[in-house]
Design an enzyme around this catalytic site. Sequence first.
Site, mmCIF file in Angstrom:
data_model
loop_
_atom_site.group_PDB
_atom_site.id
_atom_site.type_symbol
_atom_site.label_atom_id
_atom_site.label_comp_id
_atom_site.label_asym_id
_atom_site.label_seq_id
_atom_site.Cartn_x
_atom_site.Cartn_y
_atom_site.Cartn_z
ATOM 1 N N ALA A 1 80.567 66.099 -1.748
ATOM 2 C CA ALA A 1 79.497 65.838 -2.719
ATOM 3 C C ALA A 1 80.068 65.457 -4.074
ATOM 4 O O ALA A 1 79.509 65.753 -5.114
ATOM 5 C CB ALA A 1 78.607 67.075 -2.866
ATOM 6 N N GLY B 1 80.840 62.283 -4.997
ATOM 7 C CA GLY B 1 80.488 60.915 -5.400
ATOM 8 C C GLY B 1 79.569 60.910 -6.607
ATOM 9 O O GLY B 1 78.837 61.869 -6.852
ATOM 10 N N ARG C 1 74.122 54.472 -8.503
ATOM 11 C CA ARG C 1 72.945 53.622 -8.285
ATOM 12 C C ARG C 1 71.618 54.376 -8.405
ATOM 13 O O ARG C 1 70.556 53.767 -8.429
ATOM 14 C CB ARG C 1 73.035 52.951 -6.900
ATOM 15 C CG ARG C 1 73.914 51.715 -6.930
ATOM 16 C CD ARG C 1 73.867 50.993 -5.611
ATOM 17 N NE ARG C 1 74.735 51.614 -4.620
ATOM 18 C CZ ARG C 1 74.626 51.406 -3.305
ATOM 19 N NH1 ARG C 1 73.649 50.654 -2.839
ATOM 20 N NH2 ARG C 1 75.465 51.987 -2.478
ATOM 21 N N GLY D 1 89.142 59.381 -2.677
ATOM 22 C CA GLY D 1 88.725 59.018 -1.327
ATOM 23 C C GLY D 1 88.344 60.223 -0.481
ATOM 24 O O GLY D 1 88.583 61.376 -0.843
ATOM 25 N N TYR E 1 78.106 65.501 4.620
ATOM 26 C CA TYR E 1 77.945 64.738 3.390
ATOM 27 C C TYR E 1 76.724 65.233 2.625
ATOM 28 O O TYR E 1 75.645 65.362 3.195
ATOM 29 C CB TYR E 1 77.811 63.236 3.718
ATOM 30 C CG TYR E 1 79.095 62.721 4.327
ATOM 31 C CD1 TYR E 1 80.056 62.101 3.541
ATOM 32 C CD2 TYR E 1 79.371 62.950 5.673
ATOM 33 C CE1 TYR E 1 81.263 61.702 4.082
ATOM 34 C CE2 TYR E 1 80.581 62.549 6.228
ATOM 35 C CZ TYR E 1 81.528 61.920 5.424
ATOM 36 O OH TYR E 1 82.722 61.551 5.954
ATOM 37 N N ASN F 1 81.088 54.054 11.708
ATOM 38 C CA ASN F 1 81.449 55.443 11.424
ATOM 39 C C ASN F 1 80.344 56.073 10.584
ATOM 40 O O ASN F 1 80.026 55.604 9.501
ATOM 41 C CB ASN F 1 82.770 55.460 10.643
ATOM 42 C CG ASN F 1 83.076 56.843 10.092
ATOM 43 O OD1 ASN F 1 82.701 57.853 10.679
ATOM 44 N ND2 ASN F 1 83.757 56.879 8.962
ATOM 45 N N SER G 1 23.245 84.766 -12.289
ATOM 46 C CA SER G 1 24.020 83.694 -12.914
ATOM 47 C C SER G 1 24.402 84.047 -14.338
ATOM 48 O O SER G 1 23.730 84.843 -15.002
ATOM 49 C CB SER G 1 23.189 82.405 -12.928
ATOM 50 O OG SER G 1 22.929 82.014 -11.599
HETATM 51 C C1 UD1 Z 1 82.681 56.359 4.187
HETATM 52 C C2 UD1 Z 1 83.595 56.070 5.360
HETATM 53 C C3 UD1 Z 1 83.012 54.946 6.206
HETATM 54 C C4 UD1 Z 1 81.627 55.329 6.675
HETATM 55 C C5 UD1 Z 1 80.759 55.705 5.477
HETATM 56 C C6 UD1 Z 1 79.451 56.254 5.943
HETATM 57 C C7 UD1 Z 1 85.842 56.595 4.650
HETATM 58 C C8 UD1 Z 1 87.127 56.061 4.176
HETATM 59 N N1 UD1 Z 1 84.880 55.718 4.854
HETATM 60 O O1 UD1 Z 1 82.579 55.195 3.398
HETATM 61 O O2 UD1 Z 1 83.827 54.689 7.319
HETATM 62 O O3 UD1 Z 1 81.050 54.269 7.417
HETATM 63 O O4 UD1 Z 1 81.401 56.714 4.691
HETATM 64 O O5 UD1 Z 1 78.609 56.396 4.855
HETATM 65 O O6 UD1 Z 1 85.690 57.786 4.846
HETATM 66 N N2 UD1 Z 1 83.274 61.391 -1.499
HETATM 67 C C9 UD1 Z 1 83.919 62.392 -2.160
HETATM 68 N N3 UD1 Z 1 85.108 62.147 -2.770
HETATM 69 C C10 UD1 Z 1 85.673 60.908 -2.740
HETATM 70 C C11 UD1 Z 1 85.015 59.887 -2.052
HETATM 71 C C12 UD1 Z 1 83.801 60.141 -1.429
HETATM 72 O O7 UD1 Z 1 83.433 63.538 -2.215
HETATM 73 O O8 UD1 Z 1 86.748 60.765 -3.305
HETATM 74 C C13 UD1 Z 1 82.003 61.682 -0.843
HETATM 75 C C14 UD1 Z 1 80.834 60.942 -1.447
HETATM 76 O O9 UD1 Z 1 80.169 61.762 -2.402
HETATM 77 C C15 UD1 Z 1 79.944 60.738 -0.221
HETATM 78 C C16 UD1 Z 1 80.918 60.639 0.930
HETATM 79 O O10 UD1 Z 1 82.115 61.220 0.481
HETATM 80 O O11 UD1 Z 1 79.100 61.833 -0.009
HETATM 81 C C17 UD1 Z 1 81.166 59.239 1.412
HETATM 82 O O12 UD1 Z 1 81.615 58.457 0.342
HETATM 83 P P1 UD1 Z 1 81.059 56.980 0.136
HETATM 84 O O13 UD1 Z 1 81.800 56.360 -0.989
HETATM 85 O O14 UD1 Z 1 79.595 56.980 0.121
HETATM 86 O O15 UD1 Z 1 81.435 56.298 1.509
HETATM 87 P P2 UD1 Z 1 82.573 55.270 1.780
HETATM 88 O O16 UD1 Z 1 83.853 55.826 1.301
HETATM 89 O O17 UD1 Z 1 82.137 53.971 1.266
#
Ligand code: UD1
Length: 459
Positions: free
Chosen positions: A10, A12, A16, A80, A103, A170, A406
């Site tokens: 959590a 991210g 948006r 990541g 997630y 995925n 009333s």
């Molecule tokens: C990721 C997957 C992708 C998948 C997609 C599904 C990887 C490398 N990629 O994409 O294959 O199809 O999810 O939605 O795993 N988050 C963190 N810390 C970070 C990065 C992300 O906590 O450093 C969390 C975000 O808050 C989110 C989740 O991980 O809840 C996924 O991150 P997001 O950037 O939405 O997905 P992608 O990395 O684009």
Amino acid sequence: MQSLSVVILAAGQGKRMKSALPKVLHDVAGKPMLSHVIDRANALSPQIITIVYGHAGEAVRAAFAHNNTLTWTEQSPQLGTGHAVLQAMSGAARTTDVTLVLYGDVPLVSVATLKTLVDDAATNKLAWLTMNVSNPKGLGRIVRDTNGRVREIVEDKDANDEQRKITEINTGFLACPTAWLARWLPMLGRNNAQGEYYLTDILKLAVDEGLTVDTHSPQHEWEITGVNSRDQLAALERTYQMEIAKNLMEAGVTLRDPSRIDVRGTLVCGEDVVIDINCIFEGSVALGQGVLIGAQCILRDCQIGEGTRILPFTMIDSATIGMNARIGPYARIRPGSTLADDVHIGNFVEVKASAIGDGSKANHLSYIGDTTVGKNVNVGAGTITCNYDGANKHRTVIEDNVHIGSDVQLVAPVTVHAGATVAAGTTIWKDVPANTLALNEKTQLAKTGWQRPKKPEKK
Ligand code: UD1
Ligand code: CA
């Protein structure tokens, strides 16, 4: 039973959403998305739930300060998904048998789906949730060999044209033996299009080690649908509400329009309940067999007995209502109220912290607050309990078979004893003995020659 660690990502930003509120605190069905995820995790009885937070993380933590079963770990900077899970691999989490990754912004995954993953990983496999979707754009693709065996996951930004055509994606959800995860996560590199540590790269490590990777798919696409924007949030809300509506109808409830009901909590209904349009149910609501809910009602934390009719534009909050009662239209039942069987509460009647006995009626324009009303009492139109002296609330007691005319004011604390009658327009400020008529002496004059004021004549 194997021990389970759940990691909820959590961190991210949720840019948006264009919101001061962290994304995972936005509501679906009246509850923050992260709460939905935590509830689902809890259904699996894990040893530990770790939430990886980042942007505006303190607000997220604060929102769950009441919940001391959660472990929090900050990810800063955010490098990541692989890096995120690594932050949660210490202490008790590391000693569990299986780790499940969830997630915070994918709130509706079903417990059954998660259980499938966890059970599979518990037999020494890497269990990954994938799905064939019509629009795979932006998502990681599942690459399989000619025998259909899964080889690796390629992120959209790293994929070649051929790989981009793959529609199996995925979802992000996976369960893995914890020891494997602990071994692999420090091995991840960030030599990719986004310069991030990809959690998805562990799949290839498993394949290279000759370990078994199983893929599973959820029953519904909405289980894996994440929220990045307000329109996605609204769409997921409608999807969720439609699922609830379907389940209600399957249980024998008539919904006049399944697209116009909102359940923000749990709604349990007996058979042949009928719910008209635009009603909102909050908290825990139970409706007995044959209950009718008219249009535009809002019911929170209440129980309604069999055969009772709640007529349009009624609000009920934290109350219990008996059988075959009739409430509304335009009634407001406030917290702490208990209405027995066959009670009638009519339009513009407000009831607060009061008990009303079997067969009693207040049909028009009344305030009944901090009152105990017996059986078969009639409360006339415009009757008000004056329960507040500016500092304290006082109780009114109206015993069985009382008839109140009333426009009566009952200045509490006061008791009207059984069988008494209170004449219309009376102010009651002392107790009324049983079976008597209470009235204030007033005179009515008839003045002759009275000139009603006249408006000036128009020129
Ligand atoms: C990721 C997957 C992708 C998948 C997609 C599904 C990887 C490398 N990629 O994409 O294959 O199809 O999810 O939605 O795993 N988050 C963190 N810390 C970070 C990065 C992300 O906590 O450093 C969390 C975000 O808050 C989110 C989740 O991980 O809840 C996924 O991150 P997001 O950037 O939405 O997905 P992608 O990395 O684009
Ligand atoms: Ca990303």
